[in-house]
Design a protein around this motif. Structure first.
Motif, short mmCIF file in Angstrom:
data_model
loop_
_atom_site.label_atom_id
_atom_site.label_comp_id
_atom_site.label_asym_id
_atom_site.label_seq_id
_atom_site.Cartn_x
_atom_site.Cartn_y
_atom_site.Cartn_z
N ALA A 135 -5.44 20.08 -15.78
CA ALA A 135 -6.64 19.17 -15.35
C ALA A 135 -6.12 17.70 -15.66
N ALA A 136 -4.99 17.36 -16.60
CA ALA A 136 -4.60 15.99 -16.58
C ALA A 136 -4.07 15.64 -15.36
N ALA A 137 -3.05 16.45 -14.95
CA ALA A 137 -2.06 16.10 -13.81
C ALA A 137 -3.01 15.82 -12.71
N TRP A 138 -4.10 16.64 -12.45
CA TRP A 138 -4.92 16.48 -11.24
C TRP A 138 -5.76 15.20 -11.45
N ASP A 139 -6.18 14.86 -12.79
CA ASP A 139 -6.91 13.50 -12.95
C ASP A 139 -6.00 12.56 -12.47
N ALA A 140 -4.95 12.23 -12.80
CA ALA A 140 -3.85 11.35 -12.45
C ALA A 140 -3.68 11.15 -11.06
N VAL A 141 -3.97 12.32 -10.22
CA VAL A 141 -3.79 12.25 -8.69
C VAL A 141 -5.10 11.60 -8.33
N GLU A 142 -6.18 12.07 -8.72
CA GLU A 142 -7.46 11.62 -8.16
C GLU A 142 -7.63 9.94 -8.66
N GLU A 143 -7.12 9.46 -9.94
CA GLU A 143 -7.24 7.95 -10.15
C GLU A 143 -6.27 7.25 -9.04
N LEU A 144 -5.22 7.90 -8.82
CA LEU A 144 -4.57 6.83 -7.79
C LEU A 144 -5.19 7.08 -6.66
N GLN A 145 -5.86 8.19 -5.92
CA GLN A 145 -6.49 8.02 -5.00
C GLN A 145 -7.50 7.22 -4.75
N MET A 155 0.76 -1.12 0.07
CA MET A 155 0.00 0.13 -0.15
C MET A 155 0.89 1.09 0.05
N SER A 156 1.96 1.22 0.72
CA SER A 156 2.86 2.24 0.80
C SER A 156 3.47 2.80 -0.61
N ASN A 157 3.37 1.57 -1.58
CA ASN A 157 3.63 2.20 -2.97
C ASN A 157 2.96 3.21 -3.64
N ILE A 158 1.73 2.83 -3.41
CA ILE A 158 0.60 3.58 -4.16
C ILE A 158 0.67 4.95 -3.40
N GLN A 159 0.94 5.23 -2.08
CA GLN A 159 0.82 6.33 -1.69
C GLN A 159 2.27 6.98 -2.09
N ASP A 160 3.11 6.43 -2.41
CA ASP A 160 4.54 7.01 -2.74
C ASP A 160 4.06 7.71 -4.47
N GLN A 161 3.36 6.84 -5.15
CA GLN A 161 2.91 7.57 -6.36
C GLN A 161 2.03 8.53 -6.33
N ILE A 162 1.10 8.75 -5.36
CA ILE A 162 0.06 9.59 -5.16
C ILE A 162 1.02 10.84 -4.95
N GLN A 163 1.91 10.89 -3.95
CA GLN A 163 2.81 11.93 -3.49
C GLN A 163 3.57 12.53 -4.86
N GLU A 164 4.13 11.66 -5.58
CA GLU A 164 4.81 11.89 -6.74
C GLU A 164 3.91 12.90 -7.77
N GLU A 165 2.86 12.34 -8.06
CA GLU A 165 1.78 12.78 -8.72
C GLU A 165 1.34 14.24 -8.36
N LEU A 166 1.21 14.43 -7.00
CA LEU A 166 0.89 15.67 -6.52
C LEU A 166 1.90 16.81 -6.67
N LYS A 167 2.92 16.21 -6.51
CA LYS A 167 4.39 17.10 -6.67
C LYS A 167 3.83 17.65 -8.25
N HIS A 168 4.11 16.37 -9.03
CA HIS A 168 3.97 16.91 -10.51
C HIS A 168 2.85 17.64 -10.96
N ALA A 169 1.80 17.40 -10.39
CA ALA A 169 0.57 18.25 -10.63
C ALA A 169 0.63 19.93 -10.28
N ARG A 170 1.24 19.85 -9.15
CA ARG A 170 1.42 21.42 -8.70
C ARG A 170 2.76 22.10 -9.47
N GLU A 171 3.48 21.42 -9.93
CA GLU A 171 4.71 21.95 -10.78
C GLU A 171 4.05 22.40 -12.10
N VAL A 172 3.17 21.47 -12.67
CA VAL A 172 2.39 21.72 -13.67
C VAL A 172 1.49 22.74 -13.82
#
Length: 74
Positions: free
Chosen positions: A30-40, A1-18
């Motif tokens: 919007a696409a970056a935030w969609d990726a975050v929502e899908e992982l969550q 489960m921690s692996n998906i949490q790590d992915q969420i954190q990475e996608e959050l960082k990426h979405a904020r940067e974008v």
């Protein structure tokens, strides 16, 4: 489960940067935030898939022949 949490954190960082980038468009943001929502959503589904066993259920999984774990038909 921690692996998906790590992915969420990475996608959050990426979405904020974008989204904070001055040359990004709203579609990329919007696409970056969609990726975050899908992982969550996936993380949420993984939590509900595996109901936790109580101590007796765990014991019976490991020791199905124990007297405490016998099942009787009515």
């Amino acid at each position: 489960m921690s692996n998906i949490q790590d992915q969420i954190q990475e996608e959050l960082k990426h979405a904020r940067e974008v989204c904070d980038s001055p040359d990004s468009n709203s579609g990329e943001c919007a696409a970056a935030w969609d990726a975050v929502e899908e992982l969550q959503a996936e993380a949420s589904h993984q939590k509900t898939k595996e109901p936790k066993k109580n101590s007796l259920e765990q014991y019976c999984s490991e020791n199905p022949e124990a007297a405490e774990c016998r099942l009787y038909d009515d």
